[in-house]
Design an enzyme around this catalytic site. Structure first.
Site: not given
Length: 483
Positions: A185, A188-189, A131, A192
């Site tokens: 990940k 995380h996205n 990222s 986001e």
């Protein structure tokens, strides 16, 4: 033939791949570069990689021969079939103990499958979240590697050298087995998506409820970026507010309000349903993008359903502070939900995740990097088995300070007809989470009434019973299950 020189190979010379190679080169590692279209390798060596130690490869065989053992091959190609195709081509060229690293945005179940398949062939697999975008890849991304545990010692120095730093700590550590890296990940996205939607709702309220200019909003975002909301996304939002088109007008208002998405937020929402975790804010952020794509329908509906005539009439300065607090409280809920999802998935799949370490990995280099993540790391360092961030002493106090503002913002938005799905669902989740008793007892009664699904009595938990509610049904219940 000369002895192999390459420390690692990287396949895929789009901008992210090129920048990651240059980053590795800066840190003293010799990288072998390869691309399916070989002419791109030549162009890269003549231009961006000129005067570096980067070695070009003309084929996969050539690339493998130029690598030191154990061979480390990183893929930065489009997720899906392209990854499998390269893996299938590499397998016959590699030897036991060699490592294949997938640095793309792959679905975590694909990484689980690939890890198990390659293990049977004696090869090691790493699925790593990367990222930070193009700039992060070049100067320090957040890296989230997981997969074959035996691979970590062989890639640790490279990964931690090129990663962003939070103080002296690299924003990279081993996440866990199989698909853990890509799962983290993915979350995380998803977070986001939530962060971006929350900021958009704050912008909408300042613009539509308070009539603030873009210059005024830029100043507000700038002040927020010096507070507990300090983050990369707040920083770039400030810059966007200040950016004018050639005619001197704010460029952001000339952009069609239909948001795109690549799928990772949707994957997070799907995973939350699969594992039964109420990650409501990320779900609403995904749905908000879906709703934004219905542009023509929304324009038509705006002619049918005019907005409420009432306008904000209170203290504007105080309401901006309320918006800030509502954004902060909602952000706490979003991250709490994301860590809930990681904890439940880890339990289901037998992973041992270090949540403090994950917060540190996100502290720098990545899109959601913020000062706030330091507080999350402290919470998990203090209590690694923390059930929910909301009950940590720091976050409990922060939520308490924000609660009145949060309720004023949501109620005001509803009165003015300004949609705030992320603010609203965060507050609804918080109210549900803090409720000792919810109306789900009625749902259980309804399910038992129409389907004989049984229920538990307060005075006899653990014992499932069925009631003949009408006198017409039988006494036999359906198989007990939770839905």
């Amino acid at each position: 033939m000369s002895s192999p020189q390459g420390d690692i190979a990287l396949i895929g010379l789009a901008v992210m791949g090129q920048n990651l190679i240059l980053n590795m080169n800066d840190h003293g590692f010799t990288v072998v570069a390869f691309n399916r279209t070989v002419s791109k390798v030549e162009e890269f060596l003549k231009n961006e990689a000129k005067d570096t130690k980067v070695i070009g490869a003309t084929s996969l065989q050539d690339m493998v021969q130029k690598l030191k053992k154990p061979r480390r091959v990183m893929l930065l190609v489009k997720a899906g079939q392209a990854v499998d195709d390269f893996i299938n081509s590499l397998v016959p060229l590699l030897e036991k103990g060699d490592i294949i690293i997938d640095g793309g945005n792959s679905e975590y179940r694909d990484s689980i499958r690939r890890c198990k398949s390659l293990k049977e062939k004696g090869l090691l697999f790493v699925g790593s979240g990367v990222s930070g975008g193009e700039d992060g890849a070049r100067y320090g991304p957040s890296l989230m590697p997981g997969g074959s545990d035996e691979a970590w010692p062989a890639i640790k120095e490279i990964f931690q050298s090129i990663a962003a730093k939070a103080g002296n700590d690299p924003c990279c550590d081993w996440v866990g087995p199989e698909g853990a890296g890509h799962f983290v990940k993915m979350v995380h996205n998803g977070i986001e998506y939530g962060d971006m939607q929350l900021i958009c709702e704050a912008y909408s309220l300042m613009k539509d409820a308070l009539g603030m200019t873009h210059g005024e909003m830029a100043e507000i975002f700038n002040s927020w970026n010096k507070s507990e909301l300090e983050s990369f996304l707040i920083e770039i939002t400030r810059d966007i507010m200040k950016f004018n088109d050639a005619d001197g007008q704010p460029l952001v208002e000339k952009i069609i309000d239909s948001a795109g998405q690549k799928g990772t937020g949707k994957w997070t929402a799907i995973a939350s349903l699969e594992y039964g975790v109420p990650v409501t804010l990320i779900g609403e952020a995904v749905f908000a993008r879906c709703l934004s794509s219905l542009k023509e329908e929304r324009v038509a509906a705006s002619q049918v359903f005019p907005a409420p005539t009432s306008r904000f009439s209170g203290d504007k300065k105080a309401f901006v502070e309320d918006i800030k607090n509502a954004l902060y409280a909602s952000k706490i809920v979003s991250y709490a939900q994301g860590f809930m999802l990681m904890r439940e998935t880890a339990k289901e799949l037998g992973w041992k995740l270090n949540y403090g370490s994950i917060a540190l990995m996100w502290r720098g280099g990545c899109i959601i990097r913020s000062v706030f993540l330091g507080n999350i790391k402290q919470a998990f360092d203090k209590n690694p088995s923390l059930s929910n961030l909301l009950v940590d002493s720091f976050f409990k106090e922060e939520i308490a300070k924000c609660q009145a503002s949060w309720r004023r913002v949501v109620s005001t938005a509803v009165t003015l007809g300004i949609p705030t799905p992320a603010f609203s669902t965060a507050l609804a989740f918080f109210d549900g989470y803090r409720s000792a008793r919810l109306p789900a007892n009625l749902i259980q009664a309804q399910r038992d009434y129409f389907g004989a699904h049984t229920y538990e009595r307060v005075d006899s938990p653990g014992k499932f019973v069925h009631t003949n509610w009408t006198g017409h049904g039988g006494s036999v219940s359906s198989t007990t299950y939770q839905a």
